[in-house]
Design an enzyme around this catalytic site. Structure first.
Site, mmCIF file in Angstrom:
data_model
loop_
_atom_site.group_PDB
_atom_site.id
_atom_site.type_symbol
_atom_site.label_atom_id
_atom_site.label_comp_id
_atom_site.label_asym_id
_atom_site.label_seq_id
_atom_site.Cartn_x
_atom_site.Cartn_y
_atom_site.Cartn_z
ATOM 1 N N HIS A 159 0.871 -1.177 0.000
ATOM 2 C CA HIS A 159 0.000 0.000 0.000
ATOM 3 C C HIS A 159 0.901 1.218 0.000
ATOM 4 C CE1 HIS A 159 -3.039 -2.843 2.050
ATOM 5 N NE2 HIS A 159 -3.138 -2.902 0.735
ATOM 6 N N GLU A 194 1.479 3.999 2.675
ATOM 7 C CA GLU A 194 1.996 3.622 3.987
ATOM 8 C C GLU A 194 3.514 3.740 3.976
ATOM 9 O OE1 GLU A 194 -1.904 0.739 4.214
ATOM 10 O OE2 GLU A 194 0.062 -0.177 4.539
ATOM 11 N N HIS A 227 3.410 -2.670 6.859
ATOM 12 C CA HIS A 227 2.287 -1.794 6.540
ATOM 13 C C HIS A 227 2.161 -0.663 7.551
ATOM 14 C CE1 HIS A 227 -0.082 -4.216 3.524
ATOM 15 N NE2 HIS A 227 0.849 -5.075 3.864
ATOM 16 N N GLU A 274 2.122 -3.774 11.392
ATOM 17 C CA GLU A 274 1.403 -2.510 11.219
ATOM 18 C C GLU A 274 1.972 -1.425 12.126
ATOM 19 O OE1 GLU A 274 -1.082 -1.897 9.121
ATOM 20 O OE2 GLU A 274 -1.694 -3.922 8.473
#
Ligand SMILES: [Ca+2]
Ligand SMILES: [Ca+2]
Ligand SMILES: [Ca+2]
Ligand SMILES: [Ca+2]
Lengths: 375, 375, 375, 375
Positions: free
Chosen positions: B166, B169, B259, B335
């Site tokens: 992504h 990010e 991420h 994350e």
């Protein structure tokens, strides 16, 4: 050919320096002492090529076993210190090197100058969370400098780290440089979390006089500071006296005393098992910290080390023993090698200034894991 | 007053920019997609002073919950990115800033440009232990670049880390920069020890097209790469196709996919509990790794995170799920927050590029502790 | 083997890339134009060793004489650009290089990216004496950026320097980087003395669109900006239009327009001898400035250069001609070589980014000596 | 409150340091000499705020006129040296400073340590075109170091630059650092052109003993080296003896001897007009060089300076006089101010380390313009 040592931490005496193939040198004893092992000199010879240097009094130095499998360090630019071909024949330490530029420095370990020391503590003081304190003066009139990092607060642990009581153990100050750099890094989570729970009292150089004089083990008048902790005096050992007084004021919840070991090719700690006040809690803390350090970095180990003291038989004149006993706190002597670390050998640099600094940084993580147990 | 975004990863559309007190902006959707949340623009106004910018379509963006307690980042020099006053009223994201110089950049998070990406991988290739491989090209013709660090060897673990599927990010690539820096540091004991036991396959940017285009979540043609792992194709998702093919060649013993999460103000991992091949060994590995990361850094935690998948119900189109299932290996999605880390809040910078890089370095230590269990 | 150019200022088209010994490439024309000569691409091949690249359309490029004695530049780390073996057979430009790492960039001259451009102008704006102004936007929507250095004041000279109207002449922006660095150095006496007497208006990149697109000579729609100064328009040449408008506002007492020349292996200037308003004062200024630059640096000379214009026959669509004529001021086009400087040949780097920056710094000294004569 | 000076070039004696508002200090005389003016000490006081220091013996120092309009320098980080509020009442030099951190250094001018000196010469020796030679030892056993830059060749000029005969004139070594940096810059056209025509013999520090000891003007035993050039001896002035011997070997076609002047607030040179061998050619060379330096940098001037010597009345014990006379060559003493340069005043830094280095670089250009005239 010229050999000189009239600079910060220089130490050598030239016996003979006529032939590049047959240079004879001696290490000079610490002032008013019989200790010697640290050497640091510059060889200059426009006739490049192979040079053979013999330190002819190596066989009577403080730690003869330190020469076995030892490789001296050298530098052309005073920044990169690499290992050079070295052997010990039982009496002579023989260093061989092929000169690539006319001037090269040789040393027992990468030097850490008093100028760099001053830079370190003055740059640190400019950050918001660090204060520089001068505790007093040494016998040569140098400052005994303390960095206090973090804000005092209810219930916070008081953690002391002292380094380089033995001035020739320069890796101890490289360790401190790494430790301080990380502790002052505002982006580092471990440092931030730790500073919520502890205040650090850091003495990057316990023995500035010995450092500048090129001593191995003693201060300006030949006193081994790490045998002075029971009865230090301003006359013989102001370095210890001043630090100990300050410790009394702040209290001590943890103490690390950073050293280098001449003989063992590993990093290790020596604890307080022999001090009178040692108890199960103290042992549990020691074990936890040691295991953590083993876990955090493969550079550290607990297989090899000094023989354990018998219960009650510890020498309380030694810094970490005295502190551990007096304050009933976790207190370790941390030892790094002059040789390579045999667990992760590096043929080019061996154990080095850079690796000492990283061990300093990693030690922060180990402290972070015991900080809640310290009080 | 001028607002522009014609630069690497720029994304904004100006609705109205007449009054400094009433600037109206919209974030542009990813090409051929409805996703949007990433913004990156430059405001220029020689009339310094207070500016109020309203992103009027924030209420329909991909992750509305991401705007709650979120502070935008800004920079005058494109190096230091600090947080600025930001609030969300349910529809508008309102950014207020007092201009101190005429030109200032605003972004969702500190950008990581394609130029810096190229610098990163080309400087890495110059070290002896790193090889740069171009796996193929994206739809916009950019290189899919893989760094292989370490030498292949009998019994060595093959560890893959992919980042920035992504593209908005960006913390994921800052994480990689820290990870690579430490892994290539010849003085770092953990890195050295690890490279004796593992080979690393690192993809610092899985989605260069989306990155340059200023996308939040998709590639050049609006495909969410992290839903393509079961059936990637050179037509729709060459990024995944090429990496997956290479994984098949090397085998995978561990995979981290890096991420950023819009909503949660913490660092966390999401595991493979819902994949068909999940078993006790896999769970044990996951638990060990997660606990290690918690232990290594206070920046990481395991209290908050995504809801766990039901057994067998995991979405296998997701990268780490597919890899974990296919190779029956430890595979985590890592994350990091766009917001601050609530465990260690920093009012000036919040969670940042620098802290992401340190988390990358710390992750190396966690891997070092599980490497022997991976095969 | 893979050859790519999907990055800032990339330009190449692959005809054939099967055999390392026989790679065929073509340079792509500027958009909506027939100009081409700038190339910039990345060659990737894990099979290291000798590579032979043939640019097969070199014989029809904009300045065929530019290939004679020309050596291409290459870089593994995108920081150090060295010269590689290159020859021209009248049709093909043949570049030979032995790959030492898998990925290498080749270019016509050391590239200067738009990211670096943004860094340059934003870091400059942070100093007290520099303001960044956005004059407007290009056709691709990029900012036309002006740095104003120094404080306006009674009687001060307004000195304009523009660079890189021809985007492939990247040495022009390296020159600007050096110029700006010195002008902002508060310790530099020449800079300080000069800023008491002049205000500088600096446009480090007149053609950002062409720069990013990898053009040699034109803007986004194929317009040669240096033929637009008589009647620029926002439709065709907003870059010139915006700068010219601003010049009208400030007035111009001196103008340098920085370029690179494909053919001549020297640094030189081209003056205004052919413009209608040229007079003895103008000539005297030109001569003084030129002699000064010759005196200041052996990198500059006045033997070789362009043929002089006949009186009244100068092309007034050219930037420095138009400015010199309109404002009746000293106005020079400064030319640096793509080849080496034959006066001080450097076989490794040739004329380079670093040398261009130093010429920029030295030019400050020449301006200092004429500043009192400008008004 | 603590005041210390036990470090490189430290010099102070504390008379009284009880009250921050009333600190009394004395400068210590050079060993075996009556000269004194250089001071360098560290003030430490955790109680921040206003401090008033009185140097009570300033009225009897070597150059009392030096204190008029003089501002002392101070530094918290040992890198940035700024000017502080200073006045002279005819007897006391009164320095006032509001402490912002606990430790601050004060000095007569930005110090240049022996550690930095060693770094300078050893880093220089690593370049291909520079050789480091140790000419012999000082009375304290330090090395007399010579850098030879460039390759000897038929018809090449032998250019000598010596600095810091007077050790307290630290600007002389900052000048050398700038000079050496530029001369070794392979991208610098002036340096390259010059090295085709000349070989440089550079002595960055003529008086290392006095430097480390914190002397103003003399060597380890109180000898003013700049009065030793007619009959230097290894017993009293080995520094001059060794350098003069080497000059005899190489021959000298030009000599600059770099100094600082206590009284005059400008940069200037003092020439050989009074030496017996002075003639029209010598005068022409002097005039040309002086005019060039005036032209190259507004930091230099020729209005103020020392009174001219009567023909034949020059003191031949002075370095540049002796060299100019003996070798019948251009020989200048270059003087920089301890105060600010009144032509380009800088209230924050005054004349500084950085500006001295730039003057060193600029001097290279002046030499470039006379090099063809030297033989
Ligand atoms: Ca020890
Ligand atoms: Ca994501
Ligand atoms: Ca041109
Ligand atoms: Ca002097």
């Amino acid at each position: 050919m010229q050999i000189s040592c009239a600079f910060d931490s220089g130490n050598i005496s030239v016996v003979e320096a006529e032939q590049a193939s047959d240079i004879k040198l001696e290490i000079v004893k610490d002032n008013q002492s019989d200790f010697y092992q640290w050497f640091h000199f510059k060889l200059h010879n426009p006739a490049l090529g192979e040079h053979v240097m013999r330190i002819t009094n190596a066989g009577q130095s403080a730690y003869v076993e330190g020469w076995k499998d030892y490789q001296a360090v050298a530098s052309y630019d005073r920044e990169t210190w690499f290992r050079v071909d070295t052997e010990f024949d039982g009496q002579n330490l023989i260093i061989k090197h092929h000169l690539e530029h006319a001037s090269v420095y040789f040393a027992y370990f990468a030097p850490y100058s008093y100028e760099r020391h001053q830079d370190l503590i003055h740059q640190a003081q400019e950050t918001d969370i660090c204060e520089l304190t001068v505790l007093g003066q040494t016998l040569d009139g140098r400052d005994m400098s303390l960095l206090t990092i973090g804000e005092p607060g209810e219930g916070k642990a008081n953690i002391w780290i002292t380094a380089r009581q033995h001035p020739g153990e320069t890796m101890a100050e490289w360790f401190m440089e790494g430790f301080i750099e990380r502790l002052l890094d505002l982006d580092d989570g471990v440092a931030n979390a730790l500073l919520q729970k502890a205040v650090f009292y850091l003495v990057p150089n316990m023995n500035p006089d010995g450092s500048v004089r090129g001593h191995l083990r003693t201060n300006a008048i030949g006193v081994n500071l790490n045998r002075e902790w029971q009865e230090p005096s301003m006359e013989k050992s102001p370095e210890v006296y001043l630090v100990r007084e300050k410790m009394m004021q702040t209290g001590v919840d943890m103490h690390l005393d950073i050293h280098g070991d001449e003989a063992l090719p590993v990093n290790f700690v020596a604890g307080c098992e022999g001090v009178p006040n040692y108890d199960a809690r103290h042992k549990a803390l020691e074990d936890k910290f040691k295991e953590l350090l083993c876990a955090i970095t493969p550079e550290f180990q607990d297989e090899k080390g000094y023989p354990k003291d018998e219960p009650g038989k510890a020498n309380l004149t030694v810094g970490s023993n005295w502190v551990g006993n007096h304050f009933k706190c976790l207190a370790y002597t941390v030892e790094m090698p002059f040789k390579d670390n045999e667990l992760l050998p590096d043929v080019i640099f061996g154990w080095s200034d850079a690796r000492s600094a990283i061990l300093g940084k990693d030690t922060l993580t180990a402290i972070y894991h015991v900080v809640d147990d310290l009080r």
